[in-house]
Motif scaffolding. Structure first.
Motif, PDB file in Angstrom:
ATOM      1  N   PRO A  54       0.821  -1.214   0.000  1.00 26.74           N
ATOM      2  CA  PRO A  54       0.000   0.000   0.000  1.00 26.74           C
ATOM      3  C   PRO A  54       0.858   1.268   0.000  1.00 26.74           C
ATOM      4  CG  PRO A  54      -0.889  -1.595   1.535  1.00 26.74           C
ATOM      5  CD  PRO A  54       0.447  -2.124   1.079  1.00 26.74           C
ATOM      6  N   ASP A  55       0.292   2.331  -0.545  1.00 27.51           N
ATOM      7  CA  ASP A  55       0.927   3.644  -0.573  1.00 27.51           C
ATOM      8  C   ASP A  55       1.443   3.993   0.828  1.00 27.51           C
ATOM      9  OD1 ASP A  55       0.741   6.717  -0.177  1.00 27.51           O
ATOM     10  OD2 ASP A  55       0.574   6.504  -2.357  1.00 27.51           O
ATOM     11  N   GLN A  56       2.638   4.545   0.884  1.00 28.48           N
ATOM     12  CA  GLN A  56       3.260   4.870   2.173  1.00 28.48           C
ATOM     13  C   GLN A  56       2.374   5.781   3.011  1.00 28.48           C
ATOM     14  OE1 GLN A  56       6.000   3.218   3.050  1.00 28.48           O
ATOM     15  NE2 GLN A  56       5.805   4.097   5.083  1.00 28.48           N
ATOM     16  N   ARG A  57       1.695   6.729   2.374  1.00 21.66           N
ATOM     17  CA  ARG A  57       0.820   7.650   3.119  1.00 21.66           C
ATOM     18  C   ARG A  57      -0.363   6.902   3.730  1.00 21.66           C
ATOM     19  NH1 ARG A  57      -0.059  11.410  -1.901  1.00 21.66           N
ATOM     20  NH2 ARG A  57      -0.089   9.303  -2.755  1.00 21.66           N
ATOM     21  N   SER A  58      -0.884   5.907   3.022  1.00 22.53           N
ATOM     22  CA  SER A  58      -1.961   5.073   3.584  1.00 22.53           C
ATOM     23  C   SER A  58      -1.447   4.290   4.777  1.00 22.53           C
ATOM     24  CB  SER A  58      -2.491   4.084   2.537  1.00 22.53           C
ATOM     25  OG  SER A  58      -3.251   4.720   1.565  1.00 22.53           O
ATOM     26  N   GLN A  59      -0.235   3.758   4.643  1.00 17.13           N
ATOM     27  CA  GLN A  59       0.338   2.968   5.737  1.00 17.13           C
ATOM     28  C   GLN A  59       0.557   3.825   6.984  1.00 17.13           C
ATOM     29  OE1 GLN A  59       3.235  -0.133   5.131  1.00 17.13           O
ATOM     30  NE2 GLN A  59       3.177   0.211   2.915  1.00 17.13           N
ATOM     31  N   VAL A  60       1.065   5.039   6.791  1.00 15.38           N
ATOM     32  CA  VAL A  60       1.330   5.922   7.934  1.00 15.38           C
ATOM     33  C   VAL A  60       0.019   6.311   8.624  1.00 15.38           C
ATOM     34  CG1 VAL A  60       2.158   8.218   8.603  1.00 15.38           C
ATOM     35  CG2 VAL A  60       3.551   6.772   7.095  1.00 15.38           C
ATOM     36  N   ALA A  61      -0.980   6.705   7.838  1.00 14.47           N
ATOM     37  CA  ALA A  61      -2.277   7.077   8.415  1.00 14.47           C
ATOM     38  C   ALA A  61      -2.873   5.888   9.175  1.00 14.47           C
ATOM     39  CB  ALA A  61      -3.225   7.558   7.322  1.00 14.47           C
ATOM     40  N   ALA A  62      -2.763   4.702   8.617  1.00 11.52           N
ATOM     41  CA  ALA A  62      -3.285   3.496   9.277  1.00 11.52           C
ATOM     42  C   ALA A  62      -2.500   3.184  10.550  1.00 11.52           C
ATOM     43  CB  ALA A  62      -3.241   2.316   8.314  1.00 11.52           C
ATOM     44  N   GLN A  63      -1.165   3.312  10.476  1.00 16.54           N
ATOM     45  CA  GLN A  63      -0.330   3.042  11.660  1.00 16.54           C
ATOM     46  C   GLN A  63      -0.709   3.964  12.812  1.00 16.54           C
ATOM     47  OE1 GLN A  63       3.627   3.457  10.076  1.00 16.54           O
ATOM     48  NE2 GLN A  63       3.841   1.271   9.668  1.00 16.54           N
ATOM     49  N   ASN A  64      -1.070   5.200  12.484  1.00 17.24           N
ATOM     50  CA  ASN A  64      -1.479   6.152  13.519  1.00 17.24           C
ATOM     51  C   ASN A  64      -2.752   5.712  14.228  1.00 17.24           C
ATOM     52  OD1 ASN A  64       0.727   7.760  12.985  1.00 17.24           O
ATOM     53  ND2 ASN A  64      -0.386   9.130  11.622  1.00 17.24           N
ATOM     54  N   ARG A  65      -3.469   4.773  13.637  1.00 16.08           N
ATOM     55  CA  ARG A  65      -4.693   4.227  14.254  1.00 16.08           C
ATOM     56  C   ARG A  65      -4.503   2.762  14.651  1.00 16.08           C
ATOM     57  NH1 ARG A  65      -9.833   7.218  11.431  1.00 16.08           N
ATOM     58  NH2 ARG A  65      -8.716   9.128  10.905  1.00 16.08           N
ATOM     59  N   GLY A  66      -3.252   2.323  14.701  1.00 19.78           N
ATOM     60  CA  GLY A  66      -2.954   0.972  15.170  1.00 19.78           C
ATOM     61  C   GLY A  66      -3.148  -0.129  14.141  1.00 19.78           C
ATOM     62  N   LEU A  67      -3.168   0.234  12.863  1.00 19.47           N
ATOM     63  CA  LEU A  67      -3.336  -0.759  11.791  1.00 19.47           C
ATOM     64  C   LEU A  67      -2.035  -0.944  11.030  1.00 19.47           C
ATOM     65  CD1 LEU A  67      -6.650   0.579  10.225  1.00 19.47           C
ATOM     66  CD2 LEU A  67      -6.404  -1.494  11.573  1.00 19.47           C
ATOM     67  N   ASP A  68      -1.694  -2.181  10.739  1.00 14.17           N
ATOM     68  CA  ASP A  68      -0.503  -2.480   9.949  1.00 14.17           C
ATOM     69  C   ASP A  68      -0.934  -3.010   8.590  1.00 14.17           C
ATOM     70  OD1 ASP A  68       1.923  -3.206   8.868  1.00 14.17           O
ATOM     71  OD2 ASP A  68       2.327  -4.791  10.338  1.00 14.17           O
ATOM     72  N   LEU A  69      -0.709  -2.230   7.538  1.00 10.51           N
ATOM     73  CA  LEU A  69      -1.074  -2.633   6.181  1.00 10.51           C
ATOM     74  C   LEU A  69       0.119  -3.182   5.398  1.00 10.51           C
ATOM     75  CD1 LEU A  69      -3.208   0.489   5.094  1.00 10.51           C
ATOM     76  CD2 LEU A  69      -3.952  -1.525   6.392  1.00 10.51           C
ATOM     77  N   SER A  70       1.280  -3.230   6.035  1.00 11.39           N
ATOM     78  CA  SER A  70       2.532  -3.502   5.312  1.00 11.39           C
ATOM     79  C   SER A  70       2.593  -4.883   4.660  1.00 11.39           C
ATOM     80  CB  SER A  70       3.738  -3.302   6.233  1.00 11.39           C
ATOM     81  OG  SER A  70       3.716  -4.264   7.277  1.00 11.39           O
ATOM     82  N   GLY A  71       1.816  -5.836   5.156  1.00  6.56           N
ATOM     83  CA  GLY A  71       1.849  -7.180   4.596  1.00  6.56           C
ATOM     84  C   GLY A  71       1.001  -7.351   3.339  1.00  6.56           C
ATOM     85  N   GLN A  72       0.189  -6.367   3.038  1.00  2.41           N
ATOM     86  CA  GLN A  72      -0.684  -6.470   1.860  1.00  2.41           C
ATOM     87  C   GLN A  72       0.103  -6.180   0.583  1.00  2.41           C
ATOM     88  OE1 GLN A  72      -4.502  -4.524   1.962  1.00  2.41           O
ATOM     89  NE2 GLN A  72      -4.405  -4.320   4.185  1.00  2.41           N
ATOM     90  N   ARG A  73      -0.337  -6.777  -0.519  1.00  2.89           N
ATOM     91  CA  ARG A  73       0.248  -6.527  -1.844  1.00  2.89           C
ATOM     92  C   ARG A  73      -0.872  -6.320  -2.842  1.00  2.89           C
ATOM     93  NH1 ARG A  73       3.561  -5.577   0.997  1.00  2.89           N
ATOM     94  NH2 ARG A  73       5.706  -6.290   1.171  1.00  2.89           N
ATOM     95  N   ALA A  74      -0.711  -5.339  -3.704  1.00  2.00           N
ATOM     96  CA  ALA A  74      -1.744  -5.007  -4.684  1.00  2.00           C
ATOM     97  C   ALA A  74      -1.931  -6.146  -5.675  1.00  2.00           C
ATOM     98  CB  ALA A  74      -1.369  -3.722  -5.421  1.00  2.00           C
TER      99      ALA A  74
END
Length: 160
Positions: A54-74
């Protein structure tokens, strides 16, 4: 044993809105103890970013809410998805139309705009934050959290 309810979130490139929705919904489902009953994935209508996180900005916004999107792949939507998923949820009308063109007539009932499940936001579409500033990613999260809660309530009422 009850059949798993399966949900596919879809945006254009599968790097901003749909991975965010997948992450939010996974966390919500997990927190309610329903992970064994609901399968969740995301995809894009276009092949621009296949294999990318996921887009780095999406990952950062999600991390700020306790979500880790880093394992996903488009990935791109494929024809088997229309059989595999009970709910195919488009982030906007353009993606909805793309999905409707790809699906067979008997599969159309599975395809919806994701925001139809929202209770606080009265809009049809989750705006694409890709070309905007950071606040767009926060707004996407706010919208997705609302629609995810409504979707889970809908699934509970109709399937669980």
């Amino acid at each position: 044993m009850m059949k798993k309810v399966s949900v596919l979130f879809v945006c254009m490139g599968n790097i901003c809105r749909s991975p965010t929705a997948q992450g939010v919904f996974e966390q919500l489902v997990q927190s309610q103890g329903l992970a064994e009953h609901i399968a969740i994935d995301s995809a894009g209508t276009h092949a621009y970013h296949i294999g990318n996180p996921p887009d780095q900005r999406s990952q950062v916004a999600a991390q700020n809410r306790g979500l880790d999107l880093s394992g996903q792949r488009a990935r791109r939507v494929e024809s088997p998805d229309f059989e595999r998923f009970d709910y195919i949820l488009a982030m906007d009308r353009s993606n909805l139309e793309d999905l409707q063109h790809l699906a067979r007539q008997e599969q159309l009932e599975r395809i919806h705009l994701f925001m139809r499940f929202a209770t606080r936001w009265h809009v049809d579409e989750v705006p694409d934050p890709y070309y905007g500033g950071g606040s767009g990613f926060e707004r996407v999260l706010d919208m997705v959290e609302d629609a995810a809660a409504g979707l889970l309530e809908h699934i509970r009422r109709n399937h669980l």
